[in-house]
Design a protein around this motif. Structure first.
Motif, PDB file in Angstrom:
ATOM      1  N   CYS A 206       0.857  -1.183   0.000  1.00 40.44           N
ATOM      2  CA  CYS A 206       0.000   0.000   0.000  1.00 40.44           C
ATOM      3  C   CYS A 206       0.900   1.242   0.000  1.00 40.44           C
ATOM      4  CB  CYS A 206      -0.878  -0.022   1.255  1.00 40.44           C
ATOM      5  SG  CYS A 206      -1.883   1.456   1.432  1.00 40.44           S
TER       6      CYS A 206
ATOM      7  N   CYS B 233      -0.087   3.270   6.635  1.00 42.49           N
ATOM      8  CA  CYS B 233      -1.175   2.275   6.628  1.00 42.49           C
ATOM      9  C   CYS B 233      -0.800   1.069   7.498  1.00 42.49           C
ATOM     10  CB  CYS B 233      -1.453   1.825   5.191  1.00 42.49           C
ATOM     11  SG  CYS B 233      -2.522   0.384   5.078  1.00 42.49           S
TER      12      CYS B 233
ATOM     13  N   HIS C 201      -8.975   0.786   5.375  1.00 39.23           N
ATOM     14  CA  HIS C 201      -8.147   1.670   4.558  1.00 39.23           C
ATOM     15  C   HIS C 201      -8.490   1.458   3.089  1.00 39.23           C
ATOM     16  CE1 HIS C 201      -4.116   3.383   3.137  1.00 39.23           C
ATOM     17  NE2 HIS C 201      -4.788   4.357   3.707  1.00 39.23           N
TER      18      HIS C 201
ATOM     19  N   CYS D 222      -5.982   0.523  -0.168  1.00 39.16           N
ATOM     20  CA  CYS D 222      -5.532  -0.866  -0.352  1.00 39.16           C
ATOM     21  C   CYS D 222      -6.649  -1.834  -0.008  1.00 39.16           C
ATOM     22  CB  CYS D 222      -4.303  -1.154   0.494  1.00 39.16           C
ATOM     23  SG  CYS D 222      -4.636  -1.043   2.260  1.00 39.16           S
TER      24      CYS D 222
END
Ligand code: SF4
Ligand SMILES: [Zn+2]
Ligand SMILES: [Zn+2]
Length: 471
Positions: free
Chosen positions: A108, A113, A210, A213
Motif C-alpha cells: 500500500c 497504513c 483503509h 488498499c
C-alpha cells in the motif's frame, strides 16, 4: 410382500445391453419376463426406432413378450413450449466480460497504513515461519486468505492490543482439550496470533478500514485484462420426466393399478388454459395450455398397485457400469435386478455377442439433441442424417435464450452454435490453453470429444449428472 415378484418387467432401451438381454432370453439363458418397456422421448434417431421394430418383430413377438412403448410427451416440443417447464441439461455460458487480472502486487503506497505494516512483519523463525504465513508481497493472491490476514478479519477492526490479548485469554482452550486444526484453531488461536503480529508490526491496535488498499496492505502494480465467460450446465431432469416416470407408470398398470378417476385439474380450475405461473412471475399474461393437465382440464393418474404386488425390474447394466448400480430407482412396488451383472457380461462382450448374431452396429439410444453426445456422435449425425442435423441445429438456436435466464444455453460443450462448434477437430492439441479460463474450457472440449460411451438410462447416471430420485 411376497418373495416372488408379481411380474418381471424389462426396461428396454434398444441399445447394446438391452438387445443382448433380449437375445439371451431368446436363447433360454435368461427366463422370459412378462413385458418389455421402452420409454420414448419422441426424439430418438431413426436407427433406434428401426432397431426397436426389428427387435419386436424378430425377438419379442416370437417369444410372446409384449413390448410397451410408453411416453410422457415429445421432449423437443415440450422444451420449446413456454407454457411447459421442461429442459434438457444444456451447457450454459454467460456473455463475455472483461476482468482485471493482477500480475504484480506492491505494498500500500500510504506509509502509515497499518495493513501495510502488517504485510511487512517478518515471520519469526523461532516460532516457525509457516505459523505467521505472511504473503510474499509480489506473488500475493488475495483470494488465498489462509494465513494471518484471514485470522485478522475474525477480530473487530480497530480493536486495541489489550482487547486482542483479552480475547486470546478468553478463548484459550481448557487445558484438558487438545486444540485441533481447523475451526477450533481459528477460534482459540486467532487472537494470540494477531496479537503477536501487531506487536511485531509495532501497532497498538488492529488497523481500521483503509480504502486505497482495500484493507489488505497491497495494491496492484501491474495487471492486464482478460475476457471471460462463466460456464456451467443445467441439471438433468429429463431422464426422470421422460423415461423413468412413464416406465414406472406402465409397471403399475401391469401390476393391476387402476387408471385413476378423472378429477378436475385444480391448477387451471378445469379450464385447461392458464397463464403458466413462471410466466406470470415475469409479468407475462399470455394464456396457454395448462401444463399439468396438458390442456384437458381433467387429470387422471395411474393409482398405486394392489397391496403386495411388486415387479422385478430388469435393468441392463453391464459389468463396466457396476458403479451405476444403486437402489435409487426402487419403489414400494418395484425392485431392480441386473441380469447382465449376474452373467458377468461387460459392454465389450455384449457387442461381440451381438455381432456374432447379426446385431452389430446398434445405434446408441439418446435424444437427437442430447448435449451429452461426443463429437464423434455429432459428426455421425451431421454426415449420415442431414435432415435430423438441420433440425437439431435449429433447435440449438431456438433453445439459446430461456425466458428469465441471463445465461445462454448450448447443446455443444464449446458453447458455440452447433453448426459452428469444433466437432471436427481435437481442439486441445491445436491450441495451448494458457489462462485458467482456457483450461476449464479445454477440459470441457475434451469431454465433448470423448463423450459418454453409453446411452441415457432411466435408472442411473449414464451420462452427465445423476438422474433425480425416483418419483
Ligand atoms: S438422452 Fe439426453 S436429453 Fe434425452 S432424456 Fe437422456 S439425458 Fe435427457
Ligand atoms: Zn493501505
Ligand atoms: Zn390444468
Amino acid at each position: 410382500m411376497s418373495d416372488q415378484p408379481t411380474i418381471k418387467a424389462m426396461s428396454f432401451g434398444a441399445g447394446v445391453q438391452s438387445i443382448t438381454e433380449a437375445l439371451l432370453i431368446a436363447e433360454g439363458k435368461l427366463e422370459k419376463p412378462h413385458a418389455a418397456i421402452f420409454s420414448d422421448t419422441g426424439w430418438e434417431p431413426a436407427g433406434v426406432y428401426a432397431t426397436l421394430d426389428r427387435v419386436e418383430r424378430e425377438i419379442f413377438q416370437p417369444l410372446g413378450i409384449p413390448l410397451y412403448r410408453v411416453s410422457n410427451g415429445v421432449i423437443q416440443d415440450d422444451i420449446l413450449n413456454p407454457d411447459k417447464m421442461r429442459a434438457i441439461p444444456a451447457y450454459t455460458a454467460s456473455q463475455p466480460y472483461e476482468v482485471k487480472v493482477v500480475d504484480r502486487w506492491g505494498l500500500c503506497p500510504v506509509k502509515s497504513c497499518g495493513w501495510r505494516k502488517l504485510r511487512q512483519v517478518k515471520a519469526d523463525s523461532a516460532e516457525g515461519a509457516g505459523e505467521m504465513s505472511l504473503f510474499a508481497v509480489e506473488t500475493a493472491d488475495l483470494s488465498d486468505m489462509d494465513g494471518l490476514f484471514d485470522l485478522i478479519h475474525l477480530i473487530p477492526l480497530g480493536a486495541t492490543l489489550s482487547e486482542v490479548d483479552a480475547r486470546a485469554a478468553q478463548w484459550a482452550p481448557p487445558s484438558d482439550i487438545e486444540i485441533e486444526e481447523g475451526d477450533l484453531e481459528d477460534e482459540y488461536v486467532a487472537a494470540s496470533k494477531v496479537a503477536a503480529a501487531l506487536r511485531r508490526a509495532g501497532l497498538r491496535q488492529v488497523p481500521g478500514p483503509h480504502d486505497p488498499c482495500n484493507s489488505t496492505g497491497l495494491v496492484a502494480t501491474a495487471s492486464h485484462t482478460e475476457t471471460k465467460r462463466d460456464y456451467g450446465m443445467l441439471n438433468r431432469k429429463c431422464t426422470q420426466q421422460y423415461k423413468l416416470r412413464p416406465i414406472l407408470e406402465q409397471v403399475r398398470l401391469l401390476l393391476g393399478a387402476p387408471i385413476g378417476n378423472e378429477i378436475l385439474c385444480r391448477y387451471c380450475n378445469g379450464e385447461g388454459k392458464r397463464v403458466a405461473p413462471w410466466r406470470a412471475k415475469r409479468g407475462e399474461t399470455v394464456i396457454g395450455d395448462c401444463s399439468v393437465c396438458e390442456g384437458l382440464g381433467t387429470i387422471s393418474r395411474v393409482g398405486p398397485p394392489p397391496a403386495g404386488a411388486w415387479a422385478e425390474q430388469w435393468i441392463g447394466f453391464s459389468t463396466d457400469e457396476i458403479g451405476r448400480v444403486s437402489n435409487r430407482g426402487d419403489t414400494k412396488y418395484s425392485r431392480s435386478r441386473y441380469p447382465l451383472l449376474e452373467l458377468d457380461m461387460s459392454r465389450a462382450q455384449c457387442i461381440e455377442y451381438l455381432e456374432a448374431r447379426g446385431w452389430g452396429n446398434v445405434t446408441k439410444s439418446s435424444c437427437l439433441g442430447c448435449p451429452f453426445k461426443s463429437n464423434a456422435e455429432w459428426r455421425r449425425l451431421r454426415d449420415t442424417d442431414p435432415q435430423a442435423w438441420a433440425e437439431v441445429v435449429a433447435f440449438d438456436k431456438a433453445y439459446r435464450h430461456g425466458a428469465g435466464m441471463t445465461q445462454q444455453r448450448y447443446l455443444h460443450a464449446s458453447c458455440l452454435p452447433l453448426d459452428e462448434a469444433p466437432i471436427d477437430v481435437r481442439q486441445p492439441r491445436e491450441w495451448k490453453p494458457t489462462t485458467v479460463t482456457d483450461q476449464v474450457y479445454a477440459a470441457q472440449l475434451q469431454r465433448a470429444e470423448d463423450g459418454d460411451p453409453d446411452g441415457c438410462s432411466p435408472w442411473a447416471c449414464r451420462s452427465g449428472r445423476p438422474v433425480d430420485d425416483a418419483a
